[in-house]
Design an enzyme around this catalytic site. Structure first.
Site, PDB file in Angstrom:
ATOM      1  N   LYS A  72      41.414 118.397 140.837  1.00  0.00           N
ATOM      2  CA  LYS A  72      41.989 118.805 142.131  1.00  0.00           C
ATOM      3  C   LYS A  72      41.122 118.338 143.301  1.00  0.00           C
ATOM      4  O   LYS A  72      41.628 117.783 144.262  1.00  0.00           O
ATOM      5  CB  LYS A  72      42.145 120.339 142.200  1.00  0.00           C
ATOM      6  N   ARG A 114      45.497 131.585 143.264  1.00  0.00           N
ATOM      7  CA  ARG A 114      45.160 131.681 141.837  1.00  0.00           C
ATOM      8  C   ARG A 114      45.731 132.936 141.202  1.00  0.00           C
ATOM      9  O   ARG A 114      45.521 133.156 140.002  1.00  0.00           O
ATOM     10  CB  ARG A 114      43.649 131.726 141.691  1.00  0.00           C
ATOM     11  N   ARG A 154      30.478 117.138 134.184  1.00  0.00           N
ATOM     12  CA  ARG A 154      30.258 117.378 135.622  1.00  0.00           C
ATOM     13  C   ARG A 154      29.034 118.265 135.827  1.00  0.00           C
ATOM     14  O   ARG A 154      28.272 118.093 136.766  1.00  0.00           O
ATOM     15  CB  ARG A 154      31.513 118.034 136.214  1.00  0.00           C
ATOM     16  N   ARG A 210      26.267 123.210 139.399  1.00  0.00           N
ATOM     17  CA  ARG A 210      27.017 124.472 139.354  1.00  0.00           C
ATOM     18  C   ARG A 210      26.722 125.209 138.057  1.00  0.00           C
ATOM     19  O   ARG A 210      27.012 124.698 136.978  1.00  0.00           O
ATOM     20  CB  ARG A 210      28.526 124.195 139.428  1.00  0.00           C
ATOM     21  N   ARG A 260      36.820 130.512 132.003  1.00  0.00           N
ATOM     22  CA  ARG A 260      37.585 130.082 133.180  1.00  0.00           C
ATOM     23  C   ARG A 260      38.965 129.565 132.769  1.00  0.00           C
ATOM     24  O   ARG A 260      39.957 129.792 133.473  1.00  0.00           O
ATOM     25  CB  ARG A 260      36.808 129.002 133.955  1.00  0.00           C
TER      26      ARG A 260
HETATM   27  P1  AMP Z   1      36.635 126.296 141.657  1.00  0.00           P
HETATM   28  O1  AMP Z   1      35.616 125.529 142.433  1.00  0.00           O
HETATM   29  O2  AMP Z   1      37.998 126.217 142.278  1.00  0.00           O
HETATM   30  O3  AMP Z   1      36.647 125.938 140.193  1.00  0.00           O
HETATM   31  O4  AMP Z   1      36.215 127.828 141.738  1.00  0.00           O
HETATM   32  C1  AMP Z   1      34.978 128.289 141.214  1.00  0.00           C
HETATM   33  C2  AMP Z   1      35.001 129.798 141.111  1.00  0.00           C
HETATM   34  O5  AMP Z   1      35.180 130.368 142.417  1.00  0.00           O
HETATM   35  C3  AMP Z   1      36.125 130.382 140.274  1.00  0.00           C
HETATM   36  O6  AMP Z   1      35.809 130.399 138.892  1.00  0.00           O
HETATM   37  C4  AMP Z   1      36.228 131.796 140.852  1.00  0.00           C
HETATM   38  O7  AMP Z   1      35.155 132.621 140.405  1.00  0.00           O
HETATM   39  C5  AMP Z   1      35.997 131.531 142.341  1.00  0.00           C
HETATM   40  N1  AMP Z   1      37.274 131.249 143.032  1.00  0.00           N
HETATM   41  C6  AMP Z   1      37.633 130.082 143.629  1.00  0.00           C
HETATM   42  N2  AMP Z   1      38.861 130.186 144.167  1.00  0.00           N
HETATM   43  C7  AMP Z   1      39.292 131.431 143.890  1.00  0.00           C
HETATM   44  C8  AMP Z   1      40.501 132.130 144.154  1.00  0.00           C
HETATM   45  N3  AMP Z   1      41.533 131.557 144.798  1.00  0.00           N
HETATM   46  N4  AMP Z   1      40.599 133.414 143.716  1.00  0.00           N
HETATM   47  C9  AMP Z   1      39.578 134.009 143.069  1.00  0.00           C
HETATM   48  N5  AMP Z   1      38.422 133.407 142.763  1.00  0.00           N
HETATM   49  C10 AMP Z   1      38.276 132.124 143.164  1.00  0.00           C
END
Ligand code: AMP
Length: 203
Positions: free
Chosen positions: A24, A99, A138, A144, A156
């Protein structure tokens, strides 16, 4: 009324959807250039808050480390603030948001209050094992913590399936759900994505 109609016609609001590691962020970068949209990644916003050790960052940290979702109340407020900072945007690319169904409902209400709506949600389809491999790779350079531990990565994916995947059905029921194959080179996927965006634009 006239104004409402005009902004509906001129704004493009895309949701870039798919499991963690589906590409994404990479594809959002390409869409921003091509369509001049504002990119909002809630994951990036949380990481920014964490790196500055803000109250919001401290709240999100434990959830992110465990591969769980940050509570809707926190996430929706943060997203709303970010959207409000761009009153003149041509449109948005939402990446990693919504989400959950309550997040989708909140996004719809927010955009409705601005006389606009989600144009379409595009899902990047990638299988579980490919995702695990991509994220662990990654993790070698992303810094991260949630990318480095296989159990957290699998958590996740499980959270994606139980809490996030239903968001696709929510938009599909409004004829706004699209899927593309997320396997291939970055350019190949970008081309599929472009085709999907163009087809949304013609609706
Ligand atoms: P991402 O970078 O999108 O993979 O997000 C990393 C982490 O941030 C996720 O595993 C969640 O813990 C948190 N996170 C990101 N976006 C959301 C969202 N829309 N709702 C809840 N938690 C989020």
């Amino acid at each position: 009324m006239m104004l409402l109609q005009e902004s509906l016609l001129t704004m493009t609001n895309l949701v870039l959807f798919g499991p963690p590691g589906s590409g994404k962020g990479t594809q959002a970068a390409f869409l921003i250039d091509k369509y001049e949209l504002i990119h909002i990644s809630t994951g990036d916003l949380f990481r920014y808050e964490m790196s500055h050790n803000t109250k919001l960052g401290q709240e999100a940290k434990a959830y992110m480390a465990k591969g769980e979702l940050v509570p809707d109340s926190v996430t929706i407020g943060m997203l709303r603030n970010k959207v409000e900072k761009h009153p003149d945007a041509k449109g948005f690319i939402f990446d990693g948001f919504p989400r959950t169904i309550p997040q989708a409902e909140a996004l719809d209400a927010l955009l409705f209050s601005k006389g606009t709506e989600v144009s379409g949600l595009i899902s990047l389809d990638v299988g579980d094992e490919e995702i695990v491999q991509r994220i662990l790779l990654r993790g070698q350079t992303s810094g991260r913590p949630d990318d480095n531990d296989e159990a957290t990565v699998r958590k996740r994916i499980a959270v994606y399936k139980s809490e996030t995947a239903p968001v696709f059905g929510y938009y599909a029921a409004k004829d706004k759900g699209f899927s593309i194959n997320g396997l291939g080179t970055i350019d190949e996927i970008a081309e599929r994505l472009s085709d999907a965006v163009e087809s949304i634009g013609q609706d």
